[in-house]
Scaffold this motif. Structure first.
Motif, PDB file in Angstrom:
ATOM      1  N   VAL A  16       0.836  -1.205   0.000  1.00 52.67           N
ATOM      2  CA  VAL A  16       0.000   0.000   0.000  1.00 52.67           C
ATOM      3  C   VAL A  16       0.872   1.256   0.000  1.00 52.67           C
ATOM      4  O   VAL A  16       0.597   2.226  -0.724  1.00 52.67           O
ATOM      5  CB  VAL A  16      -0.962  -0.024   1.210  1.00 52.67           C
ATOM      6  CG1 VAL A  16      -1.673   1.301   1.374  1.00 52.67           C
ATOM      7  CG2 VAL A  16      -1.960  -1.146   1.062  1.00 52.67           C
ATOM      8  N   LEU A  17       1.940   1.251   0.780  1.00 54.99           N
ATOM      9  CA  LEU A  17       2.830   2.410   0.818  1.00 54.99           C
ATOM     10  C   LEU A  17       3.529   2.629  -0.519  1.00 54.99           C
ATOM     11  O   LEU A  17       3.714   3.769  -0.951  1.00 54.99           O
ATOM     12  CB  LEU A  17       3.865   2.250   1.928  1.00 54.99           C
ATOM     13  CG  LEU A  17       3.334   2.389   3.347  1.00 54.99           C
ATOM     14  CD1 LEU A  17       4.434   2.092   4.344  1.00 54.99           C
ATOM     15  CD2 LEU A  17       2.763   3.758   3.576  1.00 54.99           C
ATOM     16  N   THR A  18       3.899   1.544  -1.195  1.00 53.95           N
ATOM     17  CA  THR A  18       4.526   1.668  -2.516  1.00 53.95           C
ATOM     18  C   THR A  18       3.554   2.265  -3.520  1.00 53.95           C
ATOM     19  O   THR A  18       3.941   3.120  -4.325  1.00 53.95           O
ATOM     20  CB  THR A  18       5.028   0.299  -2.995  1.00 53.95           C
ATOM     21  OG1 THR A  18       5.938  -0.223  -2.040  1.00 53.95           O
ATOM     22  CG2 THR A  18       5.699   0.404  -4.341  1.00 53.95           C
ATOM     23  N   ILE A  19       2.313   1.851  -3.482  1.00 51.65           N
ATOM     24  CA  ILE A  19       1.307   2.423  -4.378  1.00 51.65           C
ATOM     25  C   ILE A  19       1.141   3.915  -4.103  1.00 51.65           C
ATOM     26  O   ILE A  19       1.060   4.724  -5.038  1.00 51.65           O
ATOM     27  CB  ILE A  19      -0.033   1.670  -4.224  1.00 51.65           C
ATOM     28  CG1 ILE A  19       0.106   0.252  -4.786  1.00 51.65           C
ATOM     29  CG2 ILE A  19      -1.170   2.411  -4.923  1.00 51.65           C
ATOM     30  CD1 ILE A  19      -1.065  -0.653  -4.481  1.00 51.65           C
ATOM     31  N   ILE A  28      -0.537   9.984 -10.740  1.00 49.30           N
ATOM     32  CA  ILE A  28      -1.506   9.189 -11.491  1.00 49.30           C
ATOM     33  C   ILE A  28      -2.924   9.593 -11.114  1.00 49.30           C
ATOM     34  O   ILE A  28      -3.748   9.880 -11.972  1.00 49.30           O
ATOM     35  CB  ILE A  28      -1.264   7.690 -11.242  1.00 49.30           C
ATOM     36  CG1 ILE A  28       0.142   7.310 -11.713  1.00 49.30           C
ATOM     37  CG2 ILE A  28      -2.309   6.852 -11.945  1.00 49.30           C
ATOM     38  CD1 ILE A  28       0.605   5.957 -11.247  1.00 49.30           C
ATOM     39  N   VAL A  29      -3.213   9.616  -9.833  1.00 51.03           N
ATOM     40  CA  VAL A  29      -4.504  10.060  -9.319  1.00 51.03           C
ATOM     41  C   VAL A  29      -4.229  11.293  -8.468  1.00 51.03           C
ATOM     42  O   VAL A  29      -3.483  11.220  -7.496  1.00 51.03           O
ATOM     43  CB  VAL A  29      -5.173   8.966  -8.448  1.00 51.03           C
ATOM     44  CG1 VAL A  29      -6.472   9.463  -7.868  1.00 51.03           C
ATOM     45  CG2 VAL A  29      -5.393   7.708  -9.255  1.00 51.03           C
TER      46      VAL A  29
END
Length: 91
Positions: A16-19, A28-29
């Motif tokens: 989750v942290l990498t995302i 991206i968002v």
């Protein structure tokens, strides 16, 4: 069951942290959480590494070992990011 949940938790935290970090770097968002993704590994990665260590001591599986490695690597990323950013871009 608890043994497997510790291993999955230790993998889930750095994923989750990498995302969040990839989204922060590439936009991206569009989110308005400015520097939070770069600072969250300092808080959450030690927790994930401890979960992986406990899971590894209980079960000796490769998933917990991978969780510990990913958490330690992601913990070191913000330090390297700040050093490289300071050296290349200044303040």
């Amino acid at each position: 069951m608890v043994k497997k949940m510790l291993s999955v938790g230790s993998i889930l935290i750095p994923t989750v942290l990498t995302i969040l970090i990839v989204n922060f770097l590439f936009g991206i968002v569009p989110l308005n959480i400015q520097g939070l993704p770069i600072n969250l590994p300092f808080i959450l990665c030690p927790i994930g590494a401890v979960l992986g260590l406990i899971g590894y001591k209980m079960n000796r599986d490769n998933l917990a070992r991978a969780g510990m490695i990913f958490n330690i690597g992601l913990f070191l990323f913000p330090i390297a990011f700040n050093i490289i950013g300071t050296l290349s871009g200044g303040v």
